[in-house]
Design an enzyme around this catalytic site. Sequence first.
Site, PDB file in Angstrom:
ATOM      1  N   VAL A 280      -5.866  -4.766   4.056  1.00  0.00           N
ATOM      2  CA  VAL A 280      -6.958  -4.826   3.390  1.00  0.00           C
ATOM      3  C   VAL A 280      -7.272  -6.599   4.420  1.00  0.00           C
ATOM      4  O   VAL A 280      -8.239  -7.478   5.067  1.00  0.00           O
ATOM      5  CB  VAL A 280      -6.242  -5.555   2.557  1.00  0.00           C
ATOM      6  CG1 VAL A 280      -8.236  -5.889   2.255  1.00  0.00           C
ATOM      7  CG2 VAL A 280      -6.821  -4.190   1.500  1.00  0.00           C
ATOM      8  N   GLY A 281      -6.026  -7.546   4.498  1.00  0.00           N
ATOM      9  CA  GLY A 281      -6.297  -9.087   4.656  1.00  0.00           C
ATOM     10  C   GLY A 281      -6.195  -9.186   6.338  1.00  0.00           C
ATOM     11  O   GLY A 281      -5.518  -8.236   7.099  1.00  0.00           O
TER      12      GLY A 281
ATOM     13  N   HIS B  14       5.168  -7.864  -3.938  1.00  0.00           N
ATOM     14  CA  HIS B  14       4.145  -7.282  -3.507  1.00  0.00           C
ATOM     15  C   HIS B  14       3.830  -5.849  -2.830  1.00  0.00           C
ATOM     16  O   HIS B  14       4.283  -5.709  -1.643  1.00  0.00           O
ATOM     17  CB  HIS B  14       4.063  -8.103  -2.064  1.00  0.00           C
ATOM     18  CG  HIS B  14       2.112  -8.094  -1.069  1.00  0.00           C
ATOM     19  ND1 HIS B  14       1.829  -9.603  -0.632  1.00  0.00           N
ATOM     20  CD2 HIS B  14       1.782  -7.660  -1.480  1.00  0.00           C
ATOM     21  CE1 HIS B  14       0.750  -9.173  -0.336  1.00  0.00           C
ATOM     22  NE2 HIS B  14       0.681  -8.040  -0.867  1.00  0.00           N
TER      23      HIS B  14
END
Length: 385
Positions: free
Chosen positions: A103-104, A346
Amino acid sequence: MGSIEGIRKIVVTRDLGPHVMPVLQERKDFNLVVCPEDTKDRQAWIKENVPGAEGLLCMLADKVSGDFCFCHDITKTNLLLQITQEIIETAGPTLKVVSTMSVGYEHVHLPTLVKSNVRLGYTPDVLTNAVADLAIMLALMASRNAREAMTVVNEGNWPNSPWSPFGFCGPQLSTIPHETSPGKSYPGKTVGFLGFGRIAHATLARLIPFGIRNFIYTGNPASSGGPSAASIARDAALAASLGLPASAIARVPLETLAADADVLFVLAPGGAGTHHAVDAAFLARMKRTAVLVNPSRGTIVDSDALAAALRAGALWGAGLDVVEGEPHVGADHPLVREPRCVVLPHIGSATTETRIGIGRLAAFNVIGGVMGEEMPSELDLAGRG
């Protein structure tokens, strides 16, 4: 070697497995160049193989000794952007698209893409539900002292830990029945969101069965203005779609968010605009019984300030899936040492279904970019040069 005789070269920085790679392998007009898993210096491999490529499919975490895509530590951003710019320029004029399985996109040097007329694909939406699930898990783990309780069992100390009336107790997320008034409950918790996009909405929806009816948010930490008519109408529509009264969702100033939230979910994008939005001053305003949850970007929360606040009992606990400077987070990290801080490596999108979906979307993005067609999920680069 680049693209020749109608065969288009696509460089893929990881083998994405049997559910994703066939999307690319079935194309007879592609020359796939895939980085071997045992590559020691992935950076050197990419530089060696990217010249002449029309498409580059990369990951957010290709991180071997200063590799192409790296971390969320804003202090290292310039180094990362320099490397990324070098990769794009090394690819040469044939490069049409960079597709990132994430997404980033802060690991991609956008000005160089704009200058080189290279398109960018990314993978939002697919991981929304997986991250929202994890956000709820972190909130429960932090509030119910899961780490401390598991440590007692894992270290063999359960037999030496007799039951006590308030042992391992923490704040309850769901509504609490009134002990003397059957059918009634105490007022529910106030849940706050720093950032109020897709994942925040999905997290909010998961909290309704807990009996929570009071949600507050700050969309942009840098904004000091009050809610607009458009945002009020949008929030009312969201509330109605979830069976809530219009007053259940409200935009508030950052200071109010910190002071009123019993559970605060940090779900804002990374970058300079949100760097250390949760700092010592923010944490000082929080309730001593509050829980902080961050499954978005490590740079939004000042790690040292959070560790100090937890040590001082300024808030109850924290659940983190991201930490500034990751993956360089060892056992001596101040947050890892805090017993009421749950730290995960993460894994927000780490469900099999979601990772397959993200990988396939990244593959379809690179195909669309290489073929000059519509990409399923393309970032608009206008004004980012």
